[in-house]
Design a protein around this motif. Structure first.
Motif, PDB file in Angstrom:
ATOM      1  N   HIS A  22       6.434 -31.564 118.778  1.00 18.54           N
ATOM      2  CA  HIS A  22       7.396 -32.472 118.503  1.00 18.54           C
ATOM      3  C   HIS A  22       7.179 -33.848 119.546  1.00 18.54           C
ATOM      4  CE1 HIS A  22       9.928 -30.682 121.368  1.00 18.54           C
ATOM      5  NE2 HIS A  22       9.828 -29.712 120.699  1.00 18.54           N
ATOM      6  N   GLY A  23       7.896 -34.554 118.748  1.00 16.06           N
ATOM      7  CA  GLY A  23       8.303 -36.073 119.739  1.00 16.06           C
ATOM      8  C   GLY A  23       8.619 -35.381 120.600  1.00 16.06           C
ATOM      9  N   LEU A  24       9.411 -35.080 121.108  1.00 15.73           N
ATOM     10  CA  LEU A  24       9.862 -35.145 122.876  1.00 15.73           C
ATOM     11  C   LEU A  24       9.261 -34.040 123.491  1.00 15.73           C
ATOM     12  CD1 LEU A  24      14.081 -34.506 121.938  1.00 15.73           C
ATOM     13  CD2 LEU A  24      12.551 -37.375 123.325  1.00 15.73           C
ATOM     14  N   ALA A  25       8.384 -33.128 123.181  1.00 10.09           N
ATOM     15  CA  ALA A  25       7.411 -32.552 124.351  1.00 10.09           C
ATOM     16  C   ALA A  25       6.340 -33.318 123.691  1.00 10.09           C
ATOM     17  CB  ALA A  25       6.898 -31.385 122.990  1.00 10.09           C
ATOM     18  N   LYS A  27       6.195 -36.746 124.222  1.00  7.52           N
ATOM     19  CA  LYS A  27       7.439 -38.066 125.348  1.00  7.52           C
ATOM     20  C   LYS A  27       7.420 -37.464 126.642  1.00  7.52           C
ATOM     21  CE  LYS A  27      11.008 -40.067 125.830  1.00  7.52           C
ATOM     22  NZ  LYS A  27      12.494 -39.770 127.003  1.00  7.52           N
ATOM     23  N   ASP A  28       7.910 -35.491 126.986  1.00  5.08           N
ATOM     24  CA  ASP A  28       7.426 -35.247 127.788  1.00  5.08           C
ATOM     25  C   ASP A  28       6.401 -34.898 128.485  1.00  5.08           C
ATOM     26  OD1 ASP A  28      10.559 -34.739 127.597  1.00  5.08           O
ATOM     27  OD2 ASP A  28      10.255 -32.928 127.172  1.00  5.08           O
ATOM     28  N   GLU A  29       4.965 -34.644 128.231  1.00  3.67           N
ATOM     29  CA  GLU A  29       4.046 -34.694 128.931  1.00  3.67           C
ATOM     30  C   GLU A  29       3.235 -36.176 129.008  1.00  3.67           C
ATOM     31  OE1 GLU A  29       0.504 -32.710 130.097  1.00  3.67           O
ATOM     32  OE2 GLU A  29       2.682 -31.692 129.256  1.00  3.67           O
ATOM     33  N   LEU A  30       3.445 -37.269 128.664  1.00  4.73           N
ATOM     34  CA  LEU A  30       3.249 -38.376 128.741  1.00  4.73           C
ATOM     35  C   LEU A  30       4.016 -38.964 129.505  1.00  4.73           C
ATOM     36  CD1 LEU A  30       2.723 -39.931 125.097  1.00  4.73           C
ATOM     37  CD2 LEU A  30       1.169 -39.406 126.775  1.00  4.73           C
ATOM     38  N   GLU A  31       5.109 -39.181 129.827  1.00  4.72           N
ATOM     39  CA  GLU A  31       6.288 -39.270 131.562  1.00  4.72           C
ATOM     40  C   GLU A  31       5.565 -38.402 132.665  1.00  4.72           C
ATOM     41  OE1 GLU A  31      10.726 -40.208 129.381  1.00  4.72           O
ATOM     42  OE2 GLU A  31      10.386 -38.117 130.009  1.00  4.72           O
ATOM     43  N   THR A  32       5.263 -37.160 132.539  1.00  3.30           N
ATOM     44  CA  THR A  32       4.830 -36.344 134.005  1.00  3.30           C
ATOM     45  C   THR A  32       3.676 -37.710 133.702  1.00  3.30           C
ATOM     46  OG1 THR A  32       5.689 -34.415 133.453  1.00  3.30           O
ATOM     47  CG2 THR A  32       3.972 -34.712 134.569  1.00  3.30           C
ATOM     48  N   TYR A  33       2.552 -37.048 132.882  1.00  4.25           N
ATOM     49  CA  TYR A  33       1.697 -38.148 133.265  1.00  4.25           C
ATOM     50  C   TYR A  33       1.477 -39.476 133.735  1.00  4.25           C
ATOM     51  CZ  TYR A  33      -3.675 -40.419 132.650  1.00  4.25           C
ATOM     52  OH  TYR A  33      -4.278 -40.664 132.863  1.00  4.25           O
ATOM     53  N   TYR A  34       2.191 -40.399 132.554  1.00  5.14           N
ATOM     54  CA  TYR A  34       2.523 -41.694 133.557  1.00  5.14           C
ATOM     55  C   TYR A  34       3.362 -42.359 134.564  1.00  5.14           C
ATOM     56  CZ  TYR A  34       0.234 -43.593 129.152  1.00  5.14           C
ATOM     57  OH  TYR A  34      -1.016 -44.429 128.604  1.00  5.14           O
ATOM     58  N   GLU A  35       4.547 -41.045 134.760  1.00  2.00           N
ATOM     59  CA  GLU A  35       4.805 -40.746 135.657  1.00  2.00           C
ATOM     60  C   GLU A  35       6.158 -41.723 135.604  1.00  2.00           C
ATOM     61  OE1 GLU A  35       2.826 -41.280 139.729  1.00  2.00           O
ATOM     62  OE2 GLU A  35       2.187 -39.392 139.625  1.00  2.00           O
ATOM     63  N   LYS A  36       6.704 -42.170 134.696  1.00  3.35           N
ATOM     64  CA  LYS A  36       7.887 -43.115 134.658  1.00  3.35           C
ATOM     65  C   LYS A  36       8.147 -43.235 132.647  1.00  3.35           C
ATOM     66  CE  LYS A  36       4.970 -46.347 131.997  1.00  3.35           C
ATOM     67  NZ  LYS A  36       4.831 -48.495 132.848  1.00  3.35           N
ATOM     68  N   GLU A  37       9.437 -43.646 132.514  1.00  3.08           N
ATOM     69  CA  GLU A  37       9.696 -43.158 131.079  1.00  3.08           C
ATOM     70  C   GLU A  37       9.364 -43.713 129.783  1.00  3.08           C
ATOM     71  OE1 GLU A  37      14.387 -43.512 129.206  1.00  3.08           O
ATOM     72  OE2 GLU A  37      13.710 -44.033 131.321  1.00  3.08           O
ATOM     73  N   ILE A  38       9.311 -43.024 129.110  1.00  2.88           N
ATOM     74  CA  ILE A  38       8.355 -43.731 128.002  1.00  2.88           C
ATOM     75  C   ILE A  38       8.991 -43.701 126.861  1.00  2.88           C
ATOM     76  CG2 ILE A  38       6.849 -43.214 125.866  1.00  2.88           C
ATOM     77  CD1 ILE A  38       5.504 -43.597 128.481  1.00  2.88           C
TER      78      ILE A  38
END
Length: 97
Positions: A22-25, A27-38
């Motif tokens: 889902h969208g939040l999952a 989002k969480d994965e991308l925030e971990t990768y980018y090391e910043k809030e999406i």
């Protein structure tokens, strides 16, 4: 695939690597990768773009939550991208030996 942004390509990789996230999952994965809030204003319009391009399908879990799956076309595009990347990475690795 050439017309996608880097962020949109990353969305495809994340979606392909999870089981109907889902969208939040995502989002969480991308925030971990980018090391910043999406921010939602970045995430959801880009998800809509890859859905419109036929690379991802969007389904409904409930009235508030959607899930995403990679399409056959999206999978082919990812495979083609990896092959294209591999030719340069392999060349780089062979130069360093």
């Amino acid at each position: 695939m050439y017309d996608l942004t880097g962020f949109q390509r990353d969305l495809l990789y994340v979606i392909a690597g999870q089981d109907e996230p889902h969208g939040l999952a995502i989002k969480d994965e991308l925030e971990t990768y980018y090391e910043k809030e999406i921010h939602h204003g970045r995430l959801y319009p880009n998800l809509d773009d890859v859905v419109e391009k036929g690379l991802v399908e969007k389904g409904e879990l409930d009235q508030r939550t959607n899930y995403y799956t990679i399409t056959a076309r999206g999978r082919r595009e990812l495979e083609a991208r990896r092959e294209w990347e591999d030719q340069y990475v392999e060349e780089l690795l062979s130069e360093s030996e």
